[in-house]
Structure formats: structure tokens, C-alpha cells
Write an enzyme that holds these catalytic residues in place. Structure first.
Site, PDB file in Angstrom:
ATOM      1  N   HIS A  96     -19.800 -17.064   8.551  1.00  0.00           N
ATOM      2  CA  HIS A  96     -20.558 -17.333   9.791  1.00  0.00           C
ATOM      3  C   HIS A  96     -21.796 -18.188   9.551  1.00  0.00           C
ATOM      4  O   HIS A  96     -22.755 -18.135  10.320  1.00  0.00           O
ATOM      5  CB  HIS A  96     -20.941 -16.018  10.492  1.00  0.00           C
TER       6      HIS A  96
ATOM      7  N   ASP B  66     -20.393  -5.524  17.623  1.00  0.00           N
ATOM      8  CA  ASP B  66     -19.097  -5.274  16.986  1.00  0.00           C
ATOM      9  C   ASP B  66     -18.908  -3.773  16.766  1.00  0.00           C
ATOM     10  O   ASP B  66     -19.335  -3.221  15.755  1.00  0.00           O
ATOM     11  CB  ASP B  66     -18.943  -6.060  15.675  1.00  0.00           C
TER      12      ASP B  66
ATOM     13  N   HIS C 207     -26.333 -10.568  18.146  1.00  0.00           N
ATOM     14  CA  HIS C 207     -25.223 -10.327  17.212  1.00  0.00           C
ATOM     15  C   HIS C 207     -25.165 -11.364  16.093  1.00  0.00           C
ATOM     16  O   HIS C 207     -25.160 -11.021  14.922  1.00  0.00           O
ATOM     17  CB  HIS C 207     -23.893 -10.256  17.964  1.00  0.00           C
TER      18      HIS C 207
ATOM     19  N   TYR D 277     -13.627  -2.716  16.544  1.00  0.00           N
ATOM     20  CA  TYR D 277     -12.665  -3.623  15.895  1.00  0.00           C
ATOM     21  C   TYR D 277     -11.229  -3.350  16.343  1.00  0.00           C
ATOM     22  O   TYR D 277     -10.278  -3.634  15.617  1.00  0.00           O
ATOM     23  CB  TYR D 277     -12.787  -3.575  14.361  1.00  0.00           C
TER      24      TYR D 277
ATOM     25  N   ASP E 129     -21.672  -3.744  13.269  1.00  0.00           N
ATOM     26  CA  ASP E 129     -20.339  -4.003  12.730  1.00  0.00           C
ATOM     27  C   ASP E 129     -19.728  -2.762  12.085  1.00  0.00           C
ATOM     28  O   ASP E 129     -19.159  -2.834  10.996  1.00  0.00           O
ATOM     29  CB  ASP E 129     -20.390  -5.171  11.734  1.00  0.00           C
TER      30      ASP E 129
ATOM     31  N   VAL F 137     -22.487 -10.852  10.161  1.00  0.00           N
ATOM     32  CA  VAL F 137     -22.176 -11.104   8.747  1.00  0.00           C
ATOM     33  C   VAL F 137     -22.098  -9.745   8.060  1.00  0.00           C
ATOM     34  O   VAL F 137     -23.052  -8.964   8.111  1.00  0.00           O
ATOM     35  CB  VAL F 137     -23.263 -11.978   8.098  1.00  0.00           C
ATOM     36  N   HIS F 138     -20.973  -9.473   7.394  1.00  0.00           N
ATOM     37  CA  HIS F 138     -20.735  -8.124   6.870  1.00  0.00           C
ATOM     38  C   HIS F 138     -21.428  -7.939   5.534  1.00  0.00           C
ATOM     39  O   HIS F 138     -20.803  -7.828   4.476  1.00  0.00           O
ATOM     40  CB  HIS F 138     -19.234  -7.856   6.766  1.00  0.00           C
TER      41      HIS F 138
ATOM     42  N   ASN G 257     -18.814 -10.376  19.007  1.00  0.00           N
ATOM     43  CA  ASN G 257     -17.573 -11.108  19.275  1.00  0.00           C
ATOM     44  C   ASN G 257     -16.366 -10.179  19.372  1.00  0.00           C
ATOM     45  O   ASN G 257     -15.408 -10.476  20.089  1.00  0.00           O
ATOM     46  CB  ASN G 257     -17.330 -12.190  18.216  1.00  0.00           C
TER      47      ASN G 257
HETATM   48 FE   FE2 Z   1     -19.212 -10.211  14.654  1.00  0.00          FE
END
Ligand code: FE2
Length: 464
Positions: free
Chosen positions: A324, A192, A314, A195, A165, A352-353, A229
């Protein structure tokens, strides 16, 4: 009856130990200074600088090109004209240059037209050797280098990095710099990427800037790709109905080498590791190609050849953030018993960030009627690690479920990256390095014991 002081203390200690048992592991008390949302680096940022010269190759990146590490897929973009698909390469010790020819791809996305995206696979590489390579033949050439892994083997030491991410903010830049200062020689990228889809009409210019930003690492060591995603880029409202179009044109994977039929799930061997990449956004039910592929792949894993079994995906299965929450559950239901059966050592995910590490747990006994639906300690199960903390513009996931569930060993809402330092067939040292005020701080660390060669409880091993 009146209780004495010592019995009160004993009772208190007992109560505290019950609380510790009921609740999970550690929620870090570290709180990031800058709580404002990360912002993307501007288009004229140094991190996105366009290399000088007519038709100069840009966005150079490499990934493993075969099953065992004797091939590399070299990829780059030219913008003025197609130019050459050739790669010239030579090793430190070779007396001659070699040439390989690849293919060029272009795509359009809404009102965007890509540059000329080149992918060339170079093969028959020697193990454990430094290679130089040159792209842009005929116009402006640029040179890079990489080091091939040692031959696949049981006790081969090897250090992987883990980033997910990432995006392209100032925080992303810090994460990448910290990773470049680590000992990681291959990056496990857990999905990810750019973005770009957070911009109007998925502005694909942000795919180009991401390619230029990451070149400083990805041109010199393979990044092993997992689709997230943000790679789907499916948007019927603007007529874009081919999923994964920018990602699949820009980032190739060696999926055919492991008999996969789709670039988003595949496996590679590297050093002492067998790495299986799964696709959270491809079908995985019991009648699907991914299921059939995984169930034929797992019996092929030879732990007397590759001692470590690592899975990338992911969307995490064990997540205790609100963000999530339970999204990984359908895939867990389908695949978890296989992970336990084949003794997967560790699973890395993103999405998950934030950062989180699980205990060794499983939750595969539930059959709808028996009510057994709580994760339990299981020393045959993997450790699940969420590294969705690269630093993208969407910001940190900070809301955690309370109390910390028993499956969660450590969680912290900070940006950072992980490293997995495989020492031999029995031991690997994992560390998670938080971006703290500009320098990397080792915030979570543990010795992982190999599930096949050293299947003891490793949850309480002291760190020297
Ligand atoms: Fe994601």
C-alpha cells in the site's frame, strides 16, 4: 598526511552521525517466530460460540451515540425472529429502569440473508457512570454493562485502545485478549473488520462470526468505527453493487451529531479528546461533501474544551512498507495542510499489516513546479501511527523500503495493538504492544506532547 587514532575515531563518529541523520529511525530487529500465514479460527471455535436460548441476542456491540458521550448505540442480532428492539437499562445508583426502542434491519448479500440486526440508541446518560443493559426482551435476555466517560474537559485523563485490520484468526484472538488486559476503555478501530470478503462470494457468515468474536469487548466498551477497504463489499460480478452494505447495516455511527451526511466520516468528543474519523474510501477532493464537512468541522474544535485532537483513517499517509505504498498520498495532498494548521496531535491508521510510527513531519509545500517534495520535520504536524497489525488472515506486511526514510521513526512487522493514555492537557503516553509468543510486550513507546498546550519537540523525550 597520516591521521592519528583520535582523529580517525572522530571521523568515524562523524560519518556514523551523518548516516543516522540521512536514514530514518528504528527498524525493529524483532522477527516473529511463526512466519506462516495466519489462519482463521474454525467456525466451531469457542470464540464464535452462539449464545444458548431461543432467539438469544448475539454479536452485541456498542458505540458512542452522540457528540459528547451521553448516548450509546446498542446493537445486536437475533436469528430466529425479529423479537424486540427494546433495551432496558439502569445505572448503578438509579432506582428505576429505563426503556429505549430502536429499529431492526435485514439485508441480503448474494445467497446470504442476514439475521435481524437491531440498533437502539439510549440517551440522557449521566457522565462517569456504570450502566447495565439488557437486550432480547420477550425471549432470551442477556445483560451487559459499560461505563460512560467523564464530562468533556481539558484535563480529563482517558485511555483509548487502537486496533486495526483485526480479522478473525488465532492471532486476532491473541490481539483482542491482550487489548482486554490493557487499561483501554474505548477502542479506536481503524478499519478492516471481518475480512469476510476474502471468502467466496464475500461469505457473510464471517461477518456473523466476527460479531460474536468481538462481543466480549465491544459489548462492554464503545468501539469507534472507521471504514476500511474490506468494508466496501462491492462485487458487480455477483450482483452486489451497493457499497458498504454489510458494514452499514451492522455497524452504525453517530455521524448526524456532527452534521455529517455520511456514516463513514464524523466526529465525537470523549473525555479530553476530539476525535475525527475520516473515510479513505469516500470522496475527499475539494468539491466533495467530506472536504466541506472537514473544513467546517476543524474550526469547531475547541482546544480549551477538548485539548487533544485525534484523527482516524484507514489508509496511512506516511508508510514505508511496500504494501500500500503511497496509497494514502491523494488524501494527504488534499488534507495535510489542514492537519498542520489545526495542530492535530496524532493520526491513527490501519491498512498496512504491520506497525509504524512517524516523526512529526509535513510535506505540504509542493506546488508541482517548486520541487519541494520531501517530508520535513515540522513540530506543528501530527505523529502518524499505523496500527494495521490486528492479525488478519492475509498475513504480515514484511517488505520495507530501504533505507528507512527519515519520516519513519519506528517500524516493525509484528501483530499487536496500541494504547493512548491521555494524562492531562499537555501529556499523553502512547505504547504499542506486540503479540510476542502469547504475551503482550511493550515494544514502542513515547510521550506525546499536546500540539496546542505543549508544542515542544517531543521526538527525543526519554521514557522513565
Ligand atoms: Fe485495508
Amino acid at each position: 598526511m597520516k591521521m592519528g587514532y583520535s582523529s580517525s575515531v572522530a571521523l568515524l563518529a562523524l560519518l556514523m552521525s551523518i548516516v543516522v541523520l540521512c536514514n530514518g529511525g528504528k527498524t525493529s530487529t524483532y522477527v516473529r517466530n511463526l512466519i506462516e500465514k495466519p489462519v482463521d479460527m474454525p467456525l466451531d471455535s469457542d470464540a464464535f460460540a452462539i449464545p444458548p436460548g431461543y432467539n438469544a441476542p448475539q454479536q452485541v456491540h456498542i458505540t458512542q451515540g452522540d457528540l459528547v458521550g451521553q448516548a450509546m448505540i446498542i446493537s445486536w442480532v437475533t436469528v430466529d425472529e425479529p423479537g424486540s428492539n427494546e433495551v432496558i437499562y439502569w445505572s448503578d445508583s438509579s432506582l428505576q429502569n429505563f426503556t429505549a426502542e430502536g429499529q431492526v434491519f435485514t439485508y441480503t448479500y448474494y445467497n446470504y440473508t442476514s439475521g435481524f440486526i437491531h440498533h437502539t440508541t439510549i440517551t440522557n446518560l449521566e457522565f462517569n457512570t456504570k450502566y447495565y443493559y439488557e437486550v432480547g426482551i420477550g425471549n432470551t435476555t442477556r445483560q451487559f454493562w459499560f461505563i460512560t466517560p467523564p464530562e468533556v474537559g481539558l484535563d480529563v485523563p482517558y485511555t483509548f485502545g487502537i486496533i486495526g485490520d483485526l480479522g478473525q484468526t488465532f492471532d486476532s484472538n491473541t490481539t483482542l485478549t491482550h487489548y482486554q488486559n490493557s487499561n483501554g476503555t474505548t477502542l479506536l478501530y481503524v478499519g478492516d473488520l471481518s475480512y469476510a470478503d476474502d471468502y467466496p462470494n464475500h461469505d457473510n457468515v464471517r461477518w456473523d462470526t466476527w460479531g460474536r468474536f468481538t462481543e466480549r469487548s465491544a459489548a462492554y466498551q464503545p468501539w469507534i468505527w472507521t471504514a476500511g477497504n474490506h468494508e466496501i463489499d462491492f462485487d458487480p460480478q455477483i450482483g452486489e453493487t451497493q457499497p458498504f452494505k454489510p458494514f452499514s447495516n451492522r455497524y452504525h455511527t453517530p455521524y448526524e451529531a456532527s452534521q455529517s451526511t455520511e456514516p463513514y466520516y464524523y466526529s465525537i468528543k470523549r473525555g479530553s479528546a476530539h476525535i475525527i474519523v475520516l473515510a479513505s474510501y469516500s470522496a475527499y477532493g475539494t468539491s466533495t461533501l467530506q472536504y466541506k464537512w472537514l473544513t467546517s468541522e476543524l474550526p469547531k474544535v475547541n482546544r480549551t474544551e477538548t485539548s487533544w485532537l485525534i484523527v482516524l483513517m484507514h489508509a496511512p499517509w506516511y508508510n514505508s512498507y511496500y504494501n500500500h505504498y503511497m496509497e494514502g498520498e491523494p488524501m494527504r495532498v488534499v488534507f495535510e495542510s489542514l492537519f498542520v494548521k489545526y495542530k492535530v496531535d496524532v493520526v491513527f491508521a490501519g491498512h498496512v499489516h504491520a506497525y509504524e510510527r512517524s516523526e512529526r513531519v509535513s510535506n505540504d509545500k509542493y506546488n508541482i513546479t517548486n520541487g519541494i517534495c520531501t517530508p520535513v520535520k515540522d513540530i506543528s504536524a501530527p505523529v502518524y501511527i499505523t496500527n494495521g497489525d490486528g492479525g488478519n488472515l492475509e498475513g504480515l506486511a514484511t517488505n520495507m523500503t530501504q533505507p528507512q526514510p527519515s519520516y519513519s521513526a519506528y517500524r516493525e512487522a509484528s501483530f499487536g495493538h496500541g494504547t493512548l493514555d491521555i494524562k492531562n492537557r499537555t501529556h499523553a503516553y502512547y505504547s504499542w504492544n506486540r503479540n510476542q509468543d502469547g504475551y503482550a510486550v511493550e515494544a514502542d513507546k513515547l510521550w506525546l506532547f499536546n500540539r496546542y498546550w505543549n508544542p515542544l519537540d517531543d521526538s527525543t523525550t526519554p521514557i522513565p
